[in-house]
Design a protein around this motif. Structure first.
Motif, PDB file in Angstrom:
ATOM      1  N   ASP A 264     -30.394 -13.571-136.275  1.00  0.00           N
ATOM      2  CA  ASP A 264     -29.384 -13.494-137.148  1.00  0.00           C
ATOM      3  C   ASP A 264     -28.511 -14.655-137.212  1.00  0.00           C
ATOM      4  OD1 ASP A 264     -30.132 -11.056-137.852  1.00  0.00           O
ATOM      5  OD2 ASP A 264     -28.281 -10.237-137.632  1.00  0.00           O
ATOM      6  N   ILE A 265     -27.942 -15.181-136.012  1.00  0.00           N
ATOM      7  CA  ILE A 265     -27.062 -16.356-135.908  1.00  0.00           C
ATOM      8  C   ILE A 265     -27.876 -17.642-136.098  1.00  0.00           C
ATOM      9  CG2 ILE A 265     -25.410 -15.217-134.554  1.00  0.00           C
ATOM     10  CD1 ILE A 265     -26.588 -16.302-132.173  1.00  0.00           C
ATOM     11  N   ALA A 266     -29.475 -17.525-135.810  1.00  0.00           N
ATOM     12  CA  ALA A 266     -29.998 -18.881-136.036  1.00  0.00           C
ATOM     13  C   ALA A 266     -30.265 -18.970-137.583  1.00  0.00           C
ATOM     14  CB  ALA A 266     -31.515 -18.775-135.121  1.00  0.00           C
TER      15      ALA A 266
ATOM     16  N   VAL B  78     -38.415 -16.861-129.523  1.00  0.00           N
ATOM     17  CA  VAL B  78     -37.257 -16.110-129.012  1.00  0.00           C
ATOM     18  C   VAL B  78     -37.564 -14.907-128.650  1.00  0.00           C
ATOM     19  CG1 VAL B  78     -35.395 -15.181-130.134  1.00  0.00           C
ATOM     20  CG2 VAL B  78     -35.816 -17.132-130.894  1.00  0.00           C
ATOM     21  N   ILE B  79     -38.472 -14.311-129.102  1.00  0.00           N
ATOM     22  CA  ILE B  79     -38.724 -12.812-128.398  1.00  0.00           C
ATOM     23  C   ILE B  79     -39.779 -12.936-127.022  1.00  0.00           C
ATOM     24  CG2 ILE B  79     -40.490 -10.750-128.893  1.00  0.00           C
ATOM     25  CD1 ILE B  79     -40.076 -11.110-132.082  1.00  0.00           C
ATOM     26  N   ARG B  80     -40.388 -13.801-126.813  1.00  0.00           N
ATOM     27  CA  ARG B  80     -41.057 -14.110-125.717  1.00  0.00           C
ATOM     28  C   ARG B  80     -39.961 -14.485-124.725  1.00  0.00           C
ATOM     29  NH1 ARG B  80     -45.166 -16.926-128.556  1.00  0.00           N
ATOM     30  NH2 ARG B  80     -43.949 -18.856-127.720  1.00  0.00           N
TER      31      ARG B  80
ATOM     32  N   LEU C 297     -28.812   4.409-125.681  1.00  0.00           N
ATOM     33  CA  LEU C 297     -29.250   3.336-125.023  1.00  0.00           C
ATOM     34  C   LEU C 297     -30.583   2.944-125.593  1.00  0.00           C
ATOM     35  CD1 LEU C 297     -28.832   1.792-122.203  1.00  0.00           C
ATOM     36  CD2 LEU C 297     -30.261   3.607-120.945  1.00  0.00           C
ATOM     37  N   THR C 298     -31.469   3.673-125.977  1.00  0.00           N
ATOM     38  CA  THR C 298     -33.001   3.517-126.576  1.00  0.00           C
ATOM     39  C   THR C 298     -32.717   2.658-127.866  1.00  0.00           C
ATOM     40  OG1 THR C 298     -33.796   5.429-125.582  1.00  0.00           O
ATOM     41  CG2 THR C 298     -35.117   4.114-127.125  1.00  0.00           C
ATOM     42  N   PHE C 299     -31.643   2.891-128.767  1.00  0.00           N
ATOM     43  CA  PHE C 299     -31.331   2.206-129.841  1.00  0.00           C
ATOM     44  C   PHE C 299     -30.785   0.895-129.543  1.00  0.00           C
ATOM     45  CE2 PHE C 299     -32.036   5.914-132.664  1.00  0.00           C
ATOM     46  CZ  PHE C 299     -32.834   5.437-133.657  1.00  0.00           C
ATOM     47  N   ASP C 300     -29.811   0.935-128.656  1.00  0.00           N
ATOM     48  CA  ASP C 300     -29.282  -0.468-128.115  1.00  0.00           C
ATOM     49  C   ASP C 300     -30.341  -1.457-127.639  1.00  0.00           C
ATOM     50  OD1 ASP C 300     -26.846   0.392-128.889  1.00  0.00           O
ATOM     51  OD2 ASP C 300     -25.973   0.252-127.052  1.00  0.00           O
ATOM     52  N   LEU C 301     -31.266  -1.053-126.878  1.00  0.00           N
ATOM     53  CA  LEU C 301     -32.267  -1.992-126.376  1.00  0.00           C
ATOM     54  C   LEU C 301     -33.444  -2.352-127.082  1.00  0.00           C
ATOM     55  CD1 LEU C 301     -31.672  -1.106-122.460  1.00  0.00           C
ATOM     56  CD2 LEU C 301     -30.792  -2.944-123.732  1.00  0.00           C
ATOM     57  N   HIS C 302     -33.802  -1.189-127.679  1.00  0.00           N
ATOM     58  CA  HIS C 302     -35.302  -1.155-128.533  1.00  0.00           C
ATOM     59  C   HIS C 302     -35.033  -1.120-129.949  1.00  0.00           C
ATOM     60  CE1 HIS C 302     -37.946   0.564-124.874  1.00  0.00           C
ATOM     61  NE2 HIS C 302     -37.431  -0.998-124.598  1.00  0.00           N
ATOM     62  N   GLY C 303     -33.869  -0.637-130.357  1.00  0.00           N
ATOM     63  CA  GLY C 303     -33.782  -0.592-131.892  1.00  0.00           C
ATOM     64  C   GLY C 303     -34.671   0.560-132.667  1.00  0.00           C
ATOM     65  N   LEU C 304     -35.202   1.614-131.566  1.00  0.00           N
ATOM     66  CA  LEU C 304     -35.928   2.722-132.073  1.00  0.00           C
ATOM     67  C   LEU C 304     -35.408   3.750-131.245  1.00  0.00           C
ATOM     68  CD1 LEU C 304     -39.412   1.011-131.348  1.00  0.00           C
ATOM     69  CD2 LEU C 304     -38.444   1.515-133.609  1.00  0.00           C
ATOM     70  N   PRO C 305     -35.920   5.279-132.046  1.00  0.00           N
ATOM     71  CA  PRO C 305     -35.370   6.354-131.327  1.00  0.00           C
ATOM     72  C   PRO C 305     -36.152   6.766-130.143  1.00  0.00           C
ATOM     73  CG  PRO C 305     -36.619   6.758-133.249  1.00  0.00           C
ATOM     74  CD  PRO C 305     -36.464   5.582-133.108  1.00  0.00           C
TER      75      PRO C 305
ATOM     76  N   ARG D  94     -35.987  -6.365-130.190  1.00  0.00           N
ATOM     77  CA  ARG D  94     -34.980  -5.879-130.648  1.00  0.00           C
ATOM     78  C   ARG D  94     -33.768  -7.032-130.675  1.00  0.00           C
ATOM     79  NH1 ARG D  94     -31.204  -2.987-133.747  1.00  0.00           N
ATOM     80  NH2 ARG D  94     -29.753  -1.782-132.559  1.00  0.00           N
ATOM     81  N   TRP D  95     -33.582  -7.498-129.301  1.00  0.00           N
ATOM     82  CA  TRP D  95     -32.592  -8.402-129.161  1.00  0.00           C
ATOM     83  C   TRP D  95     -32.943  -9.773-129.685  1.00  0.00           C
ATOM     84  CZ3 TRP D  95     -27.636  -8.392-127.067  1.00  0.00           C
ATOM     85  CH2 TRP D  95     -27.381  -7.100-126.855  1.00  0.00           C
ATOM     86  N   GLY D  96     -34.222  -9.910-130.150  1.00  0.00           N
ATOM     87  CA  GLY D  96     -34.621 -11.118-130.785  1.00  0.00           C
ATOM     88  C   GLY D  96     -34.038 -11.137-131.994  1.00  0.00           C
TER      89      GLY D  96
END
Length: 873
Positions: A240-242, A267-269, A191-199, A233-235
């Motif tokens: 990528d697609i932008a 995007v991040i904000r 879950l943490t990698f999915d939402l934050h990209g971090l351990p 993370r989701w930014g």
């Protein structure tokens, strides 16, 4: 641009395979279903699209093929051996290009003729080039989104969400269920990698594992979604697609886009504040049309809307430099931007219709230019504005006034400085004149008062004979070095102090239109801008407009701009569009489950994969809109399901029926993306910076040619100077903030399938290749951070090897080592310490880190290289 035939070869093979299978399974070959797609892909360009058909043969309808052309009937029904067209295809004479029909395609045509050259229905009276067949109109992705009934299932004990029912329904048809739920430690890491990209931290893991409250997962989910790390993370996924880049690309010079980061920050904000995705889309396509020009004294919200249109400024752009044909470069920018928009929001590759009707999807060439017309007022290629001319100042009126005052003060000080400098120059001149004869002195003074080009020959000769008389502001230093050095130091500091009061330049790169300037959009014959044909009006793709009437005004009288992009953006986000919502939810699903419900997220057309669970896709698309386009709410929906909480262990029974896990009877193991690997390494070593937003961390080339983080100190010829410039904390920022140079991909990221920027990344590949392992063994960052990881562990545990191994395991993998792993690791540390000790000469012992510390660093590097670190269960 034109696309060479070989680019289509692999696609054609894939298409003919599906056609052949369809023919076999139906038991009857039909023109519309089996033959027309082959002819459309290979033959229509000469026999179906041009005003004049080659050999007067029209292949768009079966009856026209039978009628034939100059050489007589094209085919004879039920008699393939007597069919002229088939003979030409078999011998390779047709089509005349290098790309020929495959044996499988030829067999499809042969069997169709042999079975009587049948059609699925009565053919239309006029075979207009842009017409679509019933089969094309009925294609799944062009149909209105449905809200299907949630299926009932027997395994109700495995249902946490309606999502589970859609998936279980297919599993139960094959007598399977979901896999057991994964353990809490694995779940929080996932879950943490999915939402934050971090351990996750060991403390967070321990807290979650020991939390027995029934809402523990939901509280953890809320906490992760509320963190600013979520937007980072989701930014990155959206960037990528932008096709986000901090440089123009297109040419080897690859100019830097100084302010491109404004779009990245937007995007991040936007994701962190959970901006509704419909608004997010509208702002990126037409944020400038939501505010009134001129774009001055902008509020924070208005500046954000302009920054959002950076989405349309991400394509490679060669129009700011020389060495290219400007008209080619301008039209390439438009074509690449259209590709970014269409693949990211429509899931279609409309670019194939730039030169001719799309060979596979029902997209006519006219459609392509109707789509182009949406953007042409902002990309007026005959009245082009280069990237620098598209920058909008973010200064307020107060800042602008301060800048004007500072500029005026600097101007005054510069005039005063020049006045004093002129006095010094005059002193030097008078001194030099004093060295001449009386007659020469008067001549020199008279000559100095005249412009050089108006001096008499005698005056000019005097200044040539006595060059010291040519003293001016620039050469005064040669006469009074010490005095001028001190003079400049006093004045430079004074003017620098004044300049320091000036507000820092601040611009936003964006896409805007010039009010009242709407160029016509022409269809280009064969895609050549030098061969314009008829004018086309802006509009939606016809295959989509037929299901939902769409009106795009050519010039909205309510706006100073054309309003085309705004009208289209609102049409896309009205909740009824058949593609946008499906494409979006499919991408969101992809980033949680490793593969989309449609496995080709950028291609929902005929060559893309069909959805594995079409009803679920539509249910999700409907739910996403009804829930207010809120992405964080959608995360809760997906992640709260039972399918997400499954363990990833494979079983023979499930592999036998679903080796690719398309039915999701277990969780797929996923490798971390390139950025997540680097960020996780920095997180483990304790050096990861939490500084957000702002200018990117620069990249450069080191002495051995590797692209690394750092200031570029190469000379004008690109040669290393040996100089180093410290960038401090910026070196340890998250990878989303590292400068993205199209010609300088960061060496740490490149082997791990970083996003392609040609021009955007529809889907990152996942490879397993030797350079990845070599990088983890030899990369300077990996080695350095492994040593820091070891230092961090020692600071926590002291010198106890068991404690060191256990703490390192928790930090790197998110769980404790097994007893066997602990024993093996402690043994490794002992052996490695002994080997390091034997290697270090006695006179060097005091100069190197202790052998035990070096052994621990090697151990930490081994953990970084392990699958348990690089993959998420």
């Amino acid at each position: 641009m034109k696309f060479p035939a070989f680019q289509y070869l692999g696609i054609c093979v894939a298409l003919c395979s599906s056609v052949a299978v369809a023919a076999d399974s139906s038991g009857e070959s039909l023109f519309e279903t089996h033959v027309r797609p082959i002819l459309k892909a290979n033959c229509f360009q000469c026999h179906g699209e041009e005003e004049k058909f080659e050999g007067k043969l029209d292949l768009r309808l079966a009856r026209l093929i039978i009628r034939g052309g100059e050489s007589g009937p094209g085919i004879v029904a039920s008699k393939p051996d007597e069919s002229h067209l088939l003979q030409k295809i078999v011998t390779g004479e047709m089509p005349p290009s290098e790309k020929k029909l495959t044996p499988q395609q030829i067999d499809v045509i042969r069997r169709w003729i042999a079975s009587g050259a049948k059609t699925a229905r009565d053919e239309p009276e006029t075979p207009a080039a842009g017409d679509f067949t019933a089969e094309e109109r009925a294609f799944w992705s062009f149909q209105p989104i449905q809200n299907p009934v949630v299926p009932t299932v027997a395994s109700v004990d495995q249902v946490r969400s309606p999502i589970d029912r859609f998936l279980l329904a297919k599993l139960e048809q094959r007598q399977r269920r979901f896999s057991p739920e994964t353990d809490p430690a694995s779940l929080i890491r996932r879950l943490t990698f999915d939402l934050h990209g971090l351990p996750p931290t060991p403390d967070a893991i321990e807290q979650f594992v020991n939390d027995s409250n029934p809402d523990a997962f939901e509280r953890l989910l809320d906490e992760l979604l509320a963190s600013p790390k979520y937007g980072e993370r989701w930014g990155r996924h959206w960037l990528d697609i932008a096709g986000y880049a901090d440089s123009d690309g297109y040419s080897e010079s690859d100019p830097v886009r100084t302010y491109a980061y404004k779009y990245r920050d937007y995007v991040i904000r936007a994701l962190n504040i959970d901006k509704p995705i419909d608004r997010f889309v509208v702002e990126q396509l037409a944020g400038d049309e939501l505010i009134l020009p001129p774009y001055e004294n902008l509020s924070a919200d208005a500046a954000d809307r302009l920054a959002a249109t950076g989405f349309l400024r991400m394509a490679p752009d060669g129009t700011s430099g020389g060495g290219v044909d400007p008209n080619v470069a301008r039209n390439d920018v438009i074509a690449e931007t259209i590709k970014i928009v269409s693949t990211s929001m429509l899931g279609l590759t409309v670019g194939c219709a730039q030169c001719h009707n799309h060979r596979y999807d029902p997209i006519a060439q006219t459609d392509y230019y109707r789509f182009r017309a949406l953007f042409e007022p902002a990309f007026d290629w005959k009245n082009w504005r280069n990237p620098q001319a598209r920058l909008i100042s973010l200064w307020s009126a107060e800042q602008r006034q301060i800048a004007q005052q500072v500029d005026a003060e600097i101007s005054g000080q510069t005039a005063e400085r020049n006045k004093e400098l002129d006095a010094i120059v005059q002193e030097i001149f008078d001194r030099e004149v004093g060295k001449l004869s009386e007659e020469q002195r008067e001549l020199a003074r008279t000559a100095r008062a005249a412009a050089a080009e108006k001096r008499t020959p005698e005056q000019a000769q005097l200044f040539k004979d006595f060059p010291s008389l040519n003293v001016d502001r620039g050469s005064a230093y040669l006469y009074e070095a010490a005095r001028l050095t001190e003079f400049n130091k006093t004045w430079d500091q004074r003017i620098a102090d004044i300049r320091g009061k000036r507000p820092q330049e601040d611009y936003v790169p964006c896409l805007t239109e010039v009010p009242g300037q709407i160029p016509p959009t022409h269809l280009f014959y064969r895609g050549e801008f030098s061969q314009p044909k008829q004018v086309v009006e802006p509009g939606e793709l016809a295959i989509l407009s037929s299901a939902q009437r769409t009106e795009i005004p050519s010039d909205d009288p309510q706006l100073p701009t054309s309003g085309r992009r705004l009208a289209y953006a609102r049409h896309l986000t009205d909740g009824k569009h058949p593609l946008l919502n499906r494409v979006l939810v499919n991408r969101f699903w992809l980033h949680h489950f490793g593969k989309g419900i449609v496995a080709t997220p950028g291609d929902f057309g005929f060559l893309g994969e069909k959805p594995s669970h079409p009803e679920l896709l539509d249910w999700l698309a409907t739910r996403f809109v009804s829930d207010g386009w809120q992405l964080k709410r959608f995360h809760r929906l997906l992640l709260g399901s039972n399918v997400y909480r499954q363990q990833s262990i494979r079983c023979l029974e499930l592999d036998a029926i679903d080796p690719d896990n398309r039915l999701l009877g277990r969780m797929s193991v996923r490798r971390l993306e390139a950025e997540a690997i680097r960020d996780a390494i920095l997180a483990c070593s304790g050096t990861l910076s939490d500084k957000m937003l702002g200018e990117p961390t620069p990249v450069t080339v080191d002495d051995v040619g590797q692209v690394v983080v750092g200031v570029d100190t190469r000379d004008s010829a690109g040669r290393p100077t040996g100089k180093t410039v410290s960038i401090g904390e910026a070196e340890f920022r998250r990878s989303v903030y590292v400068q993205v140079r199209r010609t300088l991909p960061l060496g740490m990221l490149e082997p791990f399938d970083m996003a392609s920027l040609a021009p955007n990344c529809e889907l990152r590949p996942v490879s397993t290749v030797a350079p990845q392992s070599l990088l983890m063994m030899n990369n300077e960052l990996v080695i350095r951070e492994a040593a820091r990881f070891a230092d961090r562990i020692c600071a926590i545990t002291g010198e106890d090897p068991k404690a060191q191994v256990t703490k390192a395991w928790w930090l790197a993998f998110g769980h404790a080592p097994t007893p066997e792993q602990l024993i093996a690791s402690v043994t490794f540390l002992a052996d490695q310490t002994q080997q390091v000790s034997a290697r270090i000469p006695a006179d060097q012992v005091a100069k190197e880190p202790p052998a035990a510390q070096q052994a621990l660093s090697s151990f930490c590097q081994a953990l970084f290289s392990a699958n348990a670190f690089l993959y998420v269960d």
